[in-house]
Design a protein around this motif. Sequence first.
Motif, PDB file in Angstrom:
ATOM      1  N   ALA A  67       0.663  -1.213   0.122  1.00  0.00           N
ATOM      2  CA  ALA A  67       0.181  -0.084  -0.034  1.00  0.00           C
ATOM      3  C   ALA A  67       0.779   1.319   0.069  1.00  0.00           C
ATOM      4  O   ALA A  67       1.751   1.214   0.828  1.00  0.00           O
ATOM      5  CB  ALA A  67      -1.017  -0.033   1.162  1.00  0.00           C
ATOM      6  N   VAL A  68       0.584   2.359  -0.818  1.00  0.00           N
ATOM      7  CA  VAL A  68       1.292   3.463  -1.094  1.00  0.00           C
ATOM      8  C   VAL A  68       0.191   4.829  -0.594  1.00  0.00           C
ATOM      9  O   VAL A  68      -0.972   4.376  -0.746  1.00  0.00           O
ATOM     10  CB  VAL A  68       1.859   3.642  -2.530  1.00  0.00           C
ATOM     11  CG1 VAL A  68       3.091   2.666  -2.386  1.00  0.00           C
ATOM     12  CG2 VAL A  68       0.767   3.476  -3.501  1.00  0.00           C
ATOM     13  N   THR A  69       0.868   5.803  -0.718  1.00  0.00           N
ATOM     14  CA  THR A  69       0.070   6.840  -0.567  1.00  0.00           C
ATOM     15  C   THR A  69      -0.450   7.556  -1.737  1.00  0.00           C
ATOM     16  O   THR A  69       0.240   7.349  -2.741  1.00  0.00           O
ATOM     17  CB  THR A  69       0.994   8.331   0.208  1.00  0.00           C
ATOM     18  OG1 THR A  69       1.285   7.766   1.444  1.00  0.00           O
ATOM     19  CG2 THR A  69      -0.020   9.429   0.469  1.00  0.00           C
ATOM     20  N   VAL A  70      -1.738   7.664  -1.654  1.00  0.00           N
ATOM     21  CA  VAL A  70      -2.412   8.137  -3.012  1.00  0.00           C
ATOM     22  C   VAL A  70      -2.896   9.216  -2.673  1.00  0.00           C
ATOM     23  O   VAL A  70      -3.805   9.572  -1.618  1.00  0.00           O
ATOM     24  CB  VAL A  70      -3.532   7.175  -3.618  1.00  0.00           C
ATOM     25  CG1 VAL A  70      -4.309   7.960  -4.802  1.00  0.00           C
ATOM     26  CG2 VAL A  70      -2.811   5.659  -3.974  1.00  0.00           C
ATOM     27  N   SER A  71      -2.696  10.539  -3.405  1.00  0.00           N
ATOM     28  CA  SER A  71      -3.184  11.655  -3.124  1.00  0.00           C
ATOM     29  C   SER A  71      -3.706  12.879  -4.224  1.00  0.00           C
ATOM     30  O   SER A  71      -3.465  12.509  -5.223  1.00  0.00           O
ATOM     31  CB  SER A  71      -1.771  13.055  -2.628  1.00  0.00           C
ATOM     32  OG  SER A  71      -1.163  11.976  -1.601  1.00  0.00           O
ATOM     33  N   TYR A  72      -4.568  13.535  -3.810  1.00  0.00           N
ATOM     34  CA  TYR A  72      -5.377  14.487  -4.715  1.00  0.00           C
ATOM     35  C   TYR A  72      -4.349  15.601  -4.378  1.00  0.00           C
ATOM     36  O   TYR A  72      -4.174  16.027  -3.106  1.00  0.00           O
ATOM     37  CB  TYR A  72      -6.882  14.774  -4.117  1.00  0.00           C
ATOM     38  CG  TYR A  72      -7.662  13.757  -4.649  1.00  0.00           C
ATOM     39  CD1 TYR A  72      -8.118  13.309  -6.006  1.00  0.00           C
ATOM     40  CD2 TYR A  72      -8.136  13.105  -3.592  1.00  0.00           C
ATOM     41  CE1 TYR A  72      -9.252  12.493  -6.283  1.00  0.00           C
ATOM     42  CE2 TYR A  72      -9.056  11.782  -4.136  1.00  0.00           C
ATOM     43  CZ  TYR A  72      -9.710  11.688  -5.413  1.00  0.00           C
ATOM     44  OH  TYR A  72     -10.397  10.423  -5.738  1.00  0.00           O
ATOM     45  N   PHE A  73      -3.966  16.272  -5.511  1.00  0.00           N
ATOM     46  CA  PHE A  73      -3.309  17.598  -5.595  1.00  0.00           C
ATOM     47  C   PHE A  73      -4.068  18.622  -6.289  1.00  0.00           C
ATOM     48  O   PHE A  73      -4.885  18.365  -7.459  1.00  0.00           O
ATOM     49  CB  PHE A  73      -2.187  17.453  -6.301  1.00  0.00           C
ATOM     50  CG  PHE A  73      -0.932  16.900  -5.383  1.00  0.00           C
ATOM     51  CD1 PHE A  73      -0.078  17.841  -4.791  1.00  0.00           C
ATOM     52  CD2 PHE A  73      -0.875  15.758  -5.295  1.00  0.00           C
ATOM     53  CE1 PHE A  73       0.977  17.247  -4.239  1.00  0.00           C
ATOM     54  CE2 PHE A  73       0.048  14.894  -4.419  1.00  0.00           C
ATOM     55  CZ  PHE A  73       0.981  15.629  -3.906  1.00  0.00           C
ATOM     56  N   TYR A  74      -4.122  19.861  -5.875  1.00  0.00           N
ATOM     57  CA  TYR A  74      -4.694  20.973  -6.716  1.00  0.00           C
ATOM     58  C   TYR A  74      -3.649  21.990  -6.988  1.00  0.00           C
ATOM     59  O   TYR A  74      -2.819  22.381  -6.112  1.00  0.00           O
ATOM     60  CB  TYR A  74      -5.928  21.720  -6.033  1.00  0.00           C
ATOM     61  CG  TYR A  74      -6.219  22.902  -6.366  1.00  0.00           C
ATOM     62  CD1 TYR A  74      -6.948  22.801  -7.630  1.00  0.00           C
ATOM     63  CD2 TYR A  74      -6.091  24.222  -5.892  1.00  0.00           C
ATOM     64  CE1 TYR A  74      -7.579  23.829  -8.209  1.00  0.00           C
ATOM     65  CE2 TYR A  74      -6.814  25.262  -6.382  1.00  0.00           C
ATOM     66  CZ  TYR A  74      -7.344  25.247  -7.690  1.00  0.00           C
ATOM     67  OH  TYR A  74      -7.905  26.368  -8.220  1.00  0.00           O
ATOM     68  N   ASP A  75      -3.605  22.300  -8.138  1.00  0.00           N
ATOM     69  CA  ASP A  75      -2.697  23.234  -8.880  1.00  0.00           C
ATOM     70  C   ASP A  75      -3.350  24.699  -9.089  1.00  0.00           C
ATOM     71  O   ASP A  75      -4.224  24.792 -10.097  1.00  0.00           O
ATOM     72  CB  ASP A  75      -2.139  22.827 -10.272  1.00  0.00           C
ATOM     73  CG  ASP A  75      -1.025  23.810 -10.729  1.00  0.00           C
ATOM     74  OD1 ASP A  75      -1.026  25.014 -10.337  1.00  0.00           O
ATOM     75  OD2 ASP A  75      -0.260  23.313 -11.543  1.00  0.00           O
ATOM     76  N   SER A  76      -3.055  25.417  -8.001  1.00  0.00           N
ATOM     77  CA  SER A  76      -3.958  26.823  -8.216  1.00  0.00           C
ATOM     78  C   SER A  76      -3.634  27.674  -9.291  1.00  0.00           C
ATOM     79  O   SER A  76      -4.314  28.436  -9.708  1.00  0.00           O
ATOM     80  CB  SER A  76      -3.934  27.652  -6.970  1.00  0.00           C
ATOM     81  OG  SER A  76      -2.626  27.837  -6.710  1.00  0.00           O
ATOM     82  N   THR A  77      -2.520  27.764  -9.967  1.00  0.00           N
ATOM     83  CA  THR A  77      -1.960  28.269 -11.107  1.00  0.00           C
ATOM     84  C   THR A  77      -2.923  27.928 -12.560  1.00  0.00           C
ATOM     85  O   THR A  77      -3.174  28.760 -13.198  1.00  0.00           O
ATOM     86  CB  THR A  77      -0.349  28.256 -11.239  1.00  0.00           C
ATOM     87  OG1 THR A  77       0.098  27.387 -10.330  1.00  0.00           O
ATOM     88  CG2 THR A  77       0.201  29.521 -11.513  1.00  0.00           C
ATOM     89  N   ARG A  78      -2.818  26.692 -12.631  1.00  0.00           N
ATOM     90  CA  ARG A  78      -3.599  26.141 -13.757  1.00  0.00           C
ATOM     91  C   ARG A  78      -4.966  25.683 -13.459  1.00  0.00           C
ATOM     92  O   ARG A  78      -5.634  25.391 -14.561  1.00  0.00           O
ATOM     93  CB  ARG A  78      -2.579  24.819 -14.271  1.00  0.00           C
ATOM     94  CG  ARG A  78      -1.361  25.390 -14.574  1.00  0.00           C
ATOM     95  CD  ARG A  78      -0.573  23.971 -15.256  1.00  0.00           C
ATOM     96  NE  ARG A  78      -1.180  22.946 -14.656  1.00  0.00           N
ATOM     97  CZ  ARG A  78      -0.757  21.495 -15.190  1.00  0.00           C
ATOM     98  NH1 ARG A  78       0.109  21.468 -16.113  1.00  0.00           N
ATOM     99  NH2 ARG A  78      -1.451  20.555 -14.802  1.00  0.00           N
ATOM    100  N   ASN A  79      -5.345  25.680 -12.147  1.00  0.00           N
ATOM    101  CA  ASN A  79      -6.550  25.397 -11.807  1.00  0.00           C
ATOM    102  C   ASN A  79      -6.893  23.819 -12.350  1.00  0.00           C
ATOM    103  O   ASN A  79      -8.027  23.662 -12.822  1.00  0.00           O
ATOM    104  CB  ASN A  79      -7.690  26.319 -12.424  1.00  0.00           C
ATOM    105  CG  ASN A  79      -9.110  26.496 -11.516  1.00  0.00           C
ATOM    106  OD1 ASN A  79      -9.210  25.724 -10.530  1.00  0.00           O
ATOM    107  ND2 ASN A  79     -10.066  27.213 -12.162  1.00  0.00           N
ATOM    108  N   VAL A  80      -6.074  23.109 -11.974  1.00  0.00           N
ATOM    109  CA  VAL A  80      -6.430  21.568 -12.230  1.00  0.00           C
ATOM    110  C   VAL A  80      -6.005  20.693 -11.069  1.00  0.00           C
ATOM    111  O   VAL A  80      -5.474  20.817 -10.234  1.00  0.00           O
ATOM    112  CB  VAL A  80      -5.163  21.158 -13.422  1.00  0.00           C
ATOM    113  CG1 VAL A  80      -4.919  19.683 -13.509  1.00  0.00           C
ATOM    114  CG2 VAL A  80      -5.289  21.936 -14.588  1.00  0.00           C
TER     115      VAL A  80
END
Length: 190
Positions: A31-44
Amino acid sequence: MGEQPIYSTRAHVFQIDPNTKKNWLPASKHAVTVSYFYDSTRNVYRIISLDGTKAIINSTISPNMTFTKTSQKFGQWADSRANTVYGLGFSTEHHLSKFAEKFAEYKEAARLAKEKSQEKSEMATSPSQESPAGELSSPLTPVTPPMENINGTDEICDTTPNSDSRPEPAQSALAFAHREQLKTCRVYSF
């Protein structure tokens, strides 16, 4: 500010076998860490997972993606940009449900961001329309028309946008949906 993690969990990561398109191949040994990321510069929004220094998931969430729970502790989604299907095995139903909930939330946020960027580009490419008072208005801005007499009678009609009299129009008709109006008449006797 750049890209920031906004939600993380742990799961076993799998990818669909590119040859058979049926079998799952483990992308991590544990099992590994799975993360949601938000890029505020590209809004992605992206889903990222690393196994050591190797990126095993790098998936940008788009409005047309769907996360599917396929069992009590397993879910998957297809990423057409990466040309693969990712699978995640969780230790509990709760972890799977929370991941699916976040997927839906960020997918909707991605959809809204896409709409907003399309509106900006449409406004930049189309000339603005100015009203007599000097105020800017969009051709799609609903305008409440004045009360009208109908057929020379004393019937006065209030013309209001038709918002709930019919189900949603077909996709091809959406461009013209703002033109449809519903008339409700009041008859006054004098």
